[in-house]
Design a protein around this motif. Structure first.
Motif, short mmCIF file in Angstrom:
data_model
loop_
_atom_site.label_atom_id
_atom_site.label_comp_id
_atom_site.label_asym_id
_atom_site.label_seq_id
_atom_site.Cartn_x
_atom_site.Cartn_y
_atom_site.Cartn_z
N VAL A 157 -49.68 -44.41 25.59
CA VAL A 157 -48.33 -44.29 26.11
C VAL A 157 -48.22 -45.06 27.43
O VAL A 157 -48.96 -44.78 28.38
CB VAL A 157 -47.95 -42.81 26.32
N GLN A 198 -48.18 -32.17 18.16
CA GLN A 198 -48.73 -33.47 18.55
C GLN A 198 -50.13 -33.69 18.01
O GLN A 198 -50.96 -32.78 17.93
CB GLN A 198 -48.74 -33.61 20.07
N PRO A 257 -46.96 -35.91 15.00
CA PRO A 257 -46.80 -37.23 15.61
C PRO A 257 -48.11 -37.70 16.22
O PRO A 257 -48.59 -37.13 17.19
CB PRO A 257 -45.73 -37.01 16.68
N ILE A 265 -45.70 -36.22 28.97
CA ILE A 265 -44.75 -36.30 27.87
C ILE A 265 -43.82 -35.09 27.87
O ILE A 265 -42.61 -35.22 27.67
CB ILE A 265 -45.48 -36.43 26.53
N VAL A 306 -46.79 -42.43 15.98
CA VAL A 306 -45.83 -42.68 17.05
C VAL A 306 -46.42 -43.74 17.97
O VAL A 306 -47.05 -43.45 18.99
CB VAL A 306 -45.49 -41.38 17.79
N VAL A 307 -46.26 -44.97 17.54
CA VAL A 307 -46.74 -46.15 18.26
C VAL A 307 -45.66 -47.21 18.17
O VAL A 307 -44.72 -47.09 17.38
CB VAL A 307 -48.06 -46.69 17.66
N ALA A 334 -52.89 -37.48 17.43
CA ALA A 334 -53.24 -38.72 18.12
C ALA A 334 -53.83 -39.74 17.15
O ALA A 334 -54.41 -39.37 16.12
CB ALA A 334 -54.23 -38.44 19.25
N THR A 350 -41.56 -42.79 23.13
CA THR A 350 -42.33 -41.63 22.67
C THR A 350 -41.44 -40.39 22.65
O THR A 350 -41.39 -39.64 21.66
CB THR A 350 -43.54 -41.38 23.58
N THR A 360 -49.67 -39.91 18.43
CA THR A 360 -49.30 -40.80 19.51
C THR A 360 -50.43 -41.78 19.83
O THR A 360 -51.60 -41.48 19.66
CB THR A 360 -48.93 -40.01 20.78
#
Length: 300
Positions: free
Chosen positions: A166, A111, A161, A14, A223-224, A113, A204, A163
């Motif tokens: 990805v 970040q 965010p 990323i 962030v999906v 998750a 992303t 995530t």
């Protein structure tokens, strides 16, 4: 207006894509590295010893914090789990403390998750307001987000965010599945009915840049992609666009023998939706699974 954006974990999947994206739009990108800085485009830190000089952040408008040990790279032994935990908590606390001591306000995009929701929530729709779940990754993410408290306490704008999975060519969780699909061997993992909160690498990166630009947005942001899909449907769409079969299932027992504890997160279901990202006006470029798989294969 162009910004000066520092990135930790800039050499990762990323981070490298984000660096290229921000540079292309005119921002000045600074990499935060674990060795002595060689140019003005680098900042040196030592997260394992919690060392980062606040003065090194002079002129930085925002920091995107992506550094952390790869969750799926190795089997989860006790020492590996400690490494995963420490790499996130120590790095975040180090950065947040330096930001709190800086001589000007700096935006922190730290970040997180979707692992915070736990490894298996079935068909439950999960938003940023949903309670956190159970398991190792949920424990890690709770501590990870909490480690940014020094920056929040100093009045800085902090966003997390969260995530999902990805979709990236040759990397991340999709790398092995893509290779199997190209051989006609990608089928359901376990039952295949578990929801996977997918998002393309492209979206992303766009979402992270979107959050850099909006300091008024704070707290957790999922962030999906806007349409979480069942794992068997992701495998089937991959196979359809590759013109390959997707019939052979991978039994859950076999995955657990091969992956160990991490298999519970692969086989678990997380129906995560990006409520806050949509409310803030973010627009996806790959907003459906067929578009996402098409993008993935075009860049594979």
């Amino acid at each position: 207006m162009p910004q000066r954006v520092a990135i930790t974990g800039a050499s990762g999947m990323i981070g490298s894509a984000l660096s290229a994206f921000l540079s292309a739009r005119g921002d000045e990108v600074v990499h935060v590295v674990r060795r002595p800085a060689r140019t003005s485009a680098e900042i040196s830190w030592d997260p394992s010893n919690r060392q980062l000089e606040a003065a090194a952040l002079s002129g930085v408008d925002a920091v995107v914090h992506l550094a952390g040990a790869n969750v799926g790279e190795e089997r989860w032994t006790p020492s590996r789990k400690q490494e995963i935990f420490a790499s996130r908590v120590d790095g975040t606390h180090t950065l947040a403390t330096a930001l709190a001591e800086a001589d000007h306000p700096i935006r922190l995009v730290s970040q997180s998750a979707v692992g915070i929701y736990g490894s298996d929530r079935g068909d439950e729709v999960l938003t940023e307001d949903s309670q956190s779940g159970h398991g190792f990754l949920a424990e890690v993410v709770r501590a990870w987000e909490a480690a940014a408290e020094p920056a929040r306490a100093a009045g800085l704008s902090v966003v997390h965010p969260r995530t999902g999975i990805v979709l990236a060519p040759g990397a991340g969780a999709m790398g092995p599945l893509l290779r199997l699909a190209q051989l006609g061997l990608a089928g359901p993992l376990g039952s295949g009915r578990q929801f996977w909160p997918w998002i393309t690498l492209h979206d992303t990166v766009r979402a992270l840049a979107f959050l850099v630009d909006r300091p008024e947005v704070s707290g957790p942001v999922n962030v999906v992609g806007p349409a979480p899909a069942r794992q068997k449907d992701i495998a089937a769409e991959l196979a359809r666009q590759l013109h390959r079969p997707s019939l052979l299932p991978a039994p859950g027992m076999g995955l657990r023998l091969y992956l160990g504890e991490f298999a519970n997160d692969i086989l678990g279901s997380q129906r995560v939706v990006p409520t806050r990202l949509l409310e803030c006006g973010f627009e996806y470029e790959q907003d459906t699974l067929p578009k996402a798989i098409s993008w993935l294969l075009a860049h594979a």
